[in-house]
Scaffold this motif. Sequence first.
Motif, PDB file in Angstrom:
ATOM      1  N   ALA A  98      20.522 -19.065  12.730  1.00  0.00           N
ATOM      2  CA  ALA A  98      19.918 -19.214  11.408  1.00  0.00           C
ATOM      3  C   ALA A  98      18.554 -18.546  11.379  1.00  0.00           C
ATOM      4  CB  ALA A  98      19.791 -20.691  11.066  1.00  0.00           C
ATOM      5  N   ALA A  99      17.776 -18.775  12.440  1.00  0.00           N
ATOM      6  CA  ALA A  99      16.449 -18.168  12.484  1.00  0.00           C
ATOM      7  C   ALA A  99      16.562 -16.654  12.418  1.00  0.00           C
ATOM      8  CB  ALA A  99      15.735 -18.590  13.757  1.00  0.00           C
ATOM      9  N   LEU A 129      24.524 -23.285  10.387  1.00  0.00           N
ATOM     10  CA  LEU A 129      23.751 -24.483  10.686  1.00  0.00           C
ATOM     11  C   LEU A 129      24.639 -25.712  10.677  1.00  0.00           C
ATOM     12  CD1 LEU A 129      20.460 -23.868   8.702  1.00  0.00           C
ATOM     13  CD2 LEU A 129      20.683 -24.176  11.138  1.00  0.00           C
ATOM     14  N   PHE A 182      20.740 -22.858  15.610  1.00  0.00           N
ATOM     15  CA  PHE A 182      19.320 -22.640  15.349  1.00  0.00           C
ATOM     16  C   PHE A 182      18.956 -21.174  15.453  1.00  0.00           C
ATOM     17  CE2 PHE A 182      17.171 -26.873  16.042  1.00  0.00           C
ATOM     18  CZ  PHE A 182      16.417 -26.757  14.917  1.00  0.00           C
ATOM     19  N   VAL A 219      24.412 -18.596   6.511  1.00  0.00           N
ATOM     20  CA  VAL A 219      23.469 -19.316   7.357  1.00  0.00           C
ATOM     21  C   VAL A 219      23.748 -20.811   7.308  1.00  0.00           C
ATOM     22  CG1 VAL A 219      21.072 -19.532   7.942  1.00  0.00           C
ATOM     23  CG2 VAL A 219      21.817 -17.626   6.564  1.00  0.00           C
ATOM     24  N   ILE A 220      23.981 -21.295   6.090  1.00  0.00           N
ATOM     25  CA  ILE A 220      24.255 -22.729   5.943  1.00  0.00           C
ATOM     26  C   ILE A 220      25.477 -23.090   6.775  1.00  0.00           C
ATOM     27  CG2 ILE A 220      24.705 -24.574   4.310  1.00  0.00           C
ATOM     28  CD1 ILE A 220      22.210 -23.432   3.475  1.00  0.00           C
ATOM     29  N   ILE A 222      17.829 -15.444   8.803  1.00  0.00           N
ATOM     30  CA  ILE A 222      16.846 -15.450   7.727  1.00  0.00           C
ATOM     31  C   ILE A 222      15.681 -14.512   8.021  1.00  0.00           C
ATOM     32  CG2 ILE A 222      17.451 -17.691   6.742  1.00  0.00           C
ATOM     33  CD1 ILE A 222      15.241 -18.951   8.155  1.00  0.00           C
ATOM     34  N   SER A 223      15.398 -14.269   9.300  1.00  0.00           N
ATOM     35  CA  SER A 223      14.328 -13.308   9.584  1.00  0.00           C
ATOM     36  C   SER A 223      14.719 -11.900   9.180  1.00  0.00           C
ATOM     37  CB  SER A 223      14.005 -13.289  11.072  1.00  0.00           C
ATOM     38  OG  SER A 223      13.654 -14.546  11.511  1.00  0.00           O
TER      39      SER A 223
END
Lengths: 354, 104, 492, 187
Positions: free
Chosen positions: A178-179, A159, A175, A155-156, A182-183
Amino acid sequence: MTALIPQSILELDKLVRTIADAIAAVLQGIGLGPAWVTLIQLSIACLVVIAFAAVVVLFLVWWERKISAHIQMRLGPMRVGWHGALQTIADAVKLLQKEDITPTNVDRPIYFWAPILTFVAAVAVYVTIPFGKGLIVSDLNIGILYILSITTFTVIGLLMAGWSSNNKYALLGGFRSAAQVISYEVPMALAIMGVVMFTQTLSMVEIVNQQQSFTHWYIWRQPIGFVVYMIAATAECNRTPFDLPEADSELVAGFVTEYSGMKFAMFFLAEFLNLFSISAIATTLFFGGWQGPFLPSWMWFMIKTLIGVFVLMWVRWTYPRLRVDQLMGFAWRFLLPAAFVNLILTGLLIAVFL
Amino acid sequence: MPSIGLHHYLALSAVVFCIGIYGMLTRRNAIGVLMSVELMFNAANIALVAFGRFVTPQLVTGQVVAAFTIAVAAAEATVALAIVLLIYQHHRGIDVDRINIMKW
Amino acid sequence: MSAFDLTKFYADWQIILPECFLFVWALFVLTLATLGKKDEPGRSGTFALWTILGALITAVWVGVTADGAAFGGTFVFDRLAVVFKEVVLGGVILTAISSIGTVGRLEVHRGEYYGLILLSAVGMLLMVSATELLTLYIAIELSTMGLYVLAAYHKGSRRSAEAGLKYVILGGISSAILLYGVAWLYGLTGTTNLAAIKDAVMNIYMSTGGFPPAMTLALIFVLAGFGFKLALAPFHMWAPDVYEGAPTPITAFLSVASKAAALAAFLRVFFVGLESAAMAWTQMIAALAALGMIVGNVTAIVQTNIKRMLAYSSVAQIGYILVGAVARDTWGATAISFYTMAYLFANMGAFICVIAFSERTGSDEIADYNGLAARSPVLAAFFALFLLSLTGIPPTAGFLAKYYVFLAAVNAGYLWLVIVGLLTSVIALYYYATVIRKMYFPSGETASTITVSKSLTLALVISTIGVLFFGVFPGPFVGWIQNAAQMLLAGK
Amino acid sequence: MDPITLAFLALAFLIIVASLFVVSSRNIFHSAIFLILALFGVAGIFVLLEAPFLAAAQVLIYVGAISILMIFAVMLTARIADGQLRYTNEQVPTGLLVSLGLLVVMLYSLWQTPIPTSAAAPVSGAGRKLGELFLTQYVLPFEIISVLLLTALIGALVIAKKDPRAASAADDSAADVPARERERAVV
């Protein structure tokens, strides 16, 4: 030497053991301490895994193209090698030769490190995957947790790529991605916890050892967990029907828009590495890992994993893409409660029957 | 070079803590201040786990406290960043020096 | 693993029944908030009130029936806990009553407002009873987490958002510092249980004849962490801004209930856990108390905003309370507890007056209080009474509170501190009297009359009863509190 | 020099340098990335201290949740061009003085303090032990922390959720990010 080859195919683990011991002997001969020996052995094992990963990716890219082609009643690559088997190598050579363009206004250090981080995170997962009996780089006693935590670096990387490209499509893609990741990581972790509650261990090798026979596969005890895991994992690696971050029609190509050449190749590689690793984890957790009759352990592992990969590809080329609000709603309104229900049921099962 | 012991870890923790203090005093950006606070939390965690490892190796108290701290830090960061976003809507910026309708 | 012990389980959970009760009903209030299409201000508020009353009764009931420790000694329900739980819950009740008007003006998230107050109150109740540093630390965090949000609750207001930001940043810093202190304390003593820390500190003292510098430093960190929570000078810089910007009921809440809980925790940590290290902290506390009284009172003089003035005045009040801590004996603990109770009613009452005033006029400026006696004689009389109690004029509870605190300090030989306290009280009288003078002897014309809503009147009456009752009939309560303090210090 | 010493030195160097960049970098996004590096280094320190479970939790929550949240907030509130603005306030000398002074005092007092250490081997299988303690000895803090996370979740939602009437247009996903973070923390 000739006798070694068939034996190595059948008993790869013994071969690996032999080689590892030989290396250890040589290193000890130089006069290094045991800690250093272990360290060097691990490093070599990592290199081997990276090499293996590269081969896997080459194969998967070709396979995906063939599968998609056949689903769409085409033939796919046919020219280079047998049924285009060498096509990926040709493509890879082409990608490496391409000019590596860095746009003017990017945030250079971040732009540079983003693909590397993504790639390293994807490879690092392979450290705790048991490819066969004894074929594991390091059997950490927090194995599955290690995998969960390492994947967060992906994810990092996304981003970083999205931000540093200084491009609104890239930023939006980053965005979204990543959203999304992590969801879906939450239900995925919860689904895995269901298995862990049964196994009482986080070690991957232990988990495999507990699934001795076909009937002990955790898929029979964790059907909901398996489904949740597979859906969440598909979303995790941004594949259709969850490929919004790269939705070509809306976002050009999402966070990879500004990337080209080698750096683009790294994102590409990471994606296929993730595809293989989620299937490998599913195999380990739910399908008994390398356990199986007659065939050598690593072969069983590869068969099960590749079937998993095939299913994922099949899904990808069959279903359309979700909308962004459907995506989030699905994770939080359906998948997460399902994972919780699974967890509670598992707890009840264990409390009542074990 | 003596082998690494408790004091080395504690020294590291003290250094990180002081870097956090420095950042908290000098950062203008609200998120920058929050990052400094996270550094301080981590300094405390290093100290906790190091103490746990060397003072009470048979108990895992240090690790327990550190695990709780991580969760607390997560909760705190969540709320803090939500408020930062709220401030941003009002001020179009999150410069702590400019957020001063009231005398600080 | 040992078998599950059902009796022990029940015993443990019976002790934290008030907290459980509050939490479950907080969930109910929150659920209610999401169910209705538009939540009426009254409904959640009423539920919240009944909840707190229920918790209050439960706390008394548990205090009577199940005295003792639970969860392996990490949580106690002793008499001190009963005293402080009632104080905290009293503060919560008054907050809930006085919030009705404020909540009515909110456009969204009305139910969540009460829910967060209740959750925060759960944290405060836990703080009061925690006898183990980890539990205590997390309870502190729980109580402040809701307050961060509540401080920023007027989302349309820049001031409120600013208050939230300042509170959350400084809260984070203070909790990191506190945690660092806790970490070192744990490292030096090898435990997080306060009773065990006491023994360990004693051992260190016996074996080395002194305290290692790291212990002193850990103490300073812990003290600084508590200083932030208590708005104790010089860690008070967040308080005026947060007090001014936050919705006024929340200001009252965090200046009273959260401080009362923090004081209970302070008593447990310093009077029990670090009792053996008293030599190391008494001087520090004395210095901080003096600083608090001076800084708070002197700065309060120049304030033009009533909320800021009360903020600085409460910085000074904490200074007075800590004067009692230098005695570090039964009397000190008693004085602190009694002062907290007196402070609850007086400060809460003062803030409720501010709420009543600003609800009608929309102003928090001291200048606007000009001629309040003519505009609303009742409100002015209430306000004057509370300010007098804060100053420490008989027959209010504030007088006795100050008397006890100073008496404790004199007994402990801290005469200079008492002199500082008396001198600063004169300063306090000056600025409180300025407000009273403005209300009763207006300069220039006055505006229309002000009416006070029913709920606020109720809250004001409760506060007044408290202020006067404890000022006139303190006897039984002081005896009860003294008993509690004795039990605390005896390590029962 | 044995590998442990080497690893400690390398990690300490990494953490300190990264932390320095966190507090001094001109670009807040770079600060966030260095923060991640520092946090990862701390996870490494946990591994050296034989707390692998905690190291994984550190990475999972700090790197995977808190840092991502920070990056989200940075992305929503800053632009790349902001990198050249003034990034510190006028308190730099004070800050240096305070932090260096505190560091000297802390290091000195550590130096002067003998801490009784135990030579016993650390408990093996700390992860399992941790889990047991969470549900036995530390059950109360464990329950409180879940209430705490719930409070943070509700609070963050209340604060970040856009007022239906507020006109300001922030980015789409701001509101529900904290919720996700909270859930991660639970995991």
